[in-house]
Design an enzyme around this catalytic site. Sequence first.
Site, short mmCIF file in Angstrom:
data_model
loop_
_atom_site.label_atom_id
_atom_site.label_comp_id
_atom_site.label_asym_id
_atom_site.label_seq_id
_atom_site.Cartn_x
_atom_site.Cartn_y
_atom_site.Cartn_z
N GLY A 189 -18.70 17.18 2.78
CA GLY A 189 -18.04 15.95 2.37
C GLY A 189 -18.21 15.70 0.88
N GLY A 190 -18.45 14.45 0.53
CA GLY A 190 -18.60 14.09 -0.87
C GLY A 190 -19.77 14.77 -1.55
N GLY A 424 -1.17 40.15 -25.01
CA GLY A 424 -1.81 38.84 -25.11
C GLY A 424 -3.26 38.85 -24.72
N ALA A 425 -3.63 39.80 -23.85
CA ALA A 425 -5.03 39.88 -23.44
C ALA A 425 -5.94 40.22 -24.62
CB ALA A 425 -5.19 40.92 -22.33
#
Length: 534
Positions: A189-190, A424-425
């Site tokens: 949960g939280g 781009g790498a």
Amino acid sequence: MSQDAGGAASEAARESEPLTLEQHTALLARRRLLAEQGDDPEATRRHHARGKLTARERIEHLLDAGSFTELDLFAQHRATGFGMERSHPSGDGVVTGFGTVDGRSVVVFAHDARVRGGALGETFAAKIHQVLDLAESIGAPVIGLNDGGGARIQEGVAALAGFGGLFARNVRLSGVVPQISAVLGSCAGGAVYSPALTDFVFMTRDTANMFITGPDVVRSVTGEDVSQAELGGAQVHAERTGVASFLADDEETCLDEVRYLLSFLPSNNNEAPPAVEPSDDPDRRCPELLRIVPPNERTPYDIRDVIEEIVDDGEYLEVQSHWARNIVCVLARFDGRVVGIVGNQPMVLAGVLDIDASEKAARFVRMCDAYNIPLVTLVDVPGFLPGVEQEHNAIIRRGAKLLYAYCEATVPRIQVILRKAFGGAYIVMDSKSIGSDLSFAWPVNQTAVMGADGAANIIFRKELAAAENPDRLRAELTKKYSDALLHPYAAAERGHVDDVIDPADTRRMIVRGLAFLRTKRHVQQIRKHPNEPL
């Protein structure tokens, strides 16, 4: 007055006398012992039967012997209704305080799963809030030992608000003091969001799990039948989600690894990481690198062998070693000083950058920058991974995270290009164009928009289509392109690398570069905050 009446009067007088300080101290000792042992001895036996240590046993193993000072031992919840008023265990299910690791101050909290399953309530949360506030004020690392089932249902919104206060502090302390989470049992949960907001997450292999909604809820909503381990076990988060930074076989190993990690981290963002007296020659040559890295760009090798060869004594700590294995992130030392290393891994997917690798490296780069850890980037990258799945899952936005992280980093940065750096790498892997302070290349290096074969096919498309023997022409044109651009001197001639070096000199060049950059200064622009591609 009779003798009996006199004796009774004397006894009554003694009973009405105030207790001595010694007597009060004895009562305190008994009350403290009861608080530490807990109300239910059977709960401790059940806990041990699952192969788990108690909260205090975990803290004792983690911290230097005898250094723990507990706070709020006698704190109790104030909730009523739903049976809460019938039980008020001391400590309210969490142990908090401070101590030392290798003589350095740390703040620690540990869920006590014996008390209401370690679920968080208002008082429970307030105890953690206090020690996090102390960590912020003195600049000490925070270690959370998690073993609890989320918010305490009986306390309703008060428990939820307690989680909110915890999350707000996790964020406020982020980049200020190191925050380390060890998940040693349930975390549901939280409760999962606090570890997710911290710098590092450890999980024990067979006993830890993390999920927002458990198997029962998943089954009722989606019809999917899944176990706790399949849904959110340690192996899942180490290999598939990347939530777990480290995977440990047992609790003792996990806590030992937390101590080891702390040896690489400063106490806060105003300090340098701990330096040690070097035992490895900073001027040592590494001729073994000539054997480790094949000159053929298509032949794989293990980048970790390169790292082991160049760092002090071959010692390093790899972060998220089971996830996004096409990139490697480690903490190590050069000349006794901590450095973060990011390296493409040719053994996995040829070392390409993809979504997971980009996010993994980006988070590591930002962590190093936050805590004054210089960065060394070892580049051997063929590009970004192509494909519909990558594009549709936002490789543009998520790949930009790594680019952003490097551009924003102000710590000393050194790039070493080993064999290839395409497209781009190349830019993203801390090229000089985005701010690397120093860049070195090995003599087999190829840096270009793409490999020679692909470049020739695009540039000379018309010529190849009209050729009588396109294969022979393609070979000639490929060689022409390679001779013109695919060598390290093409980048060196234009100042995109600072030097072409003998691979055996890699260690000494990094050591000298880091020593030179130690006094690097950076003036930040005034702004509220940047808007990074989250």
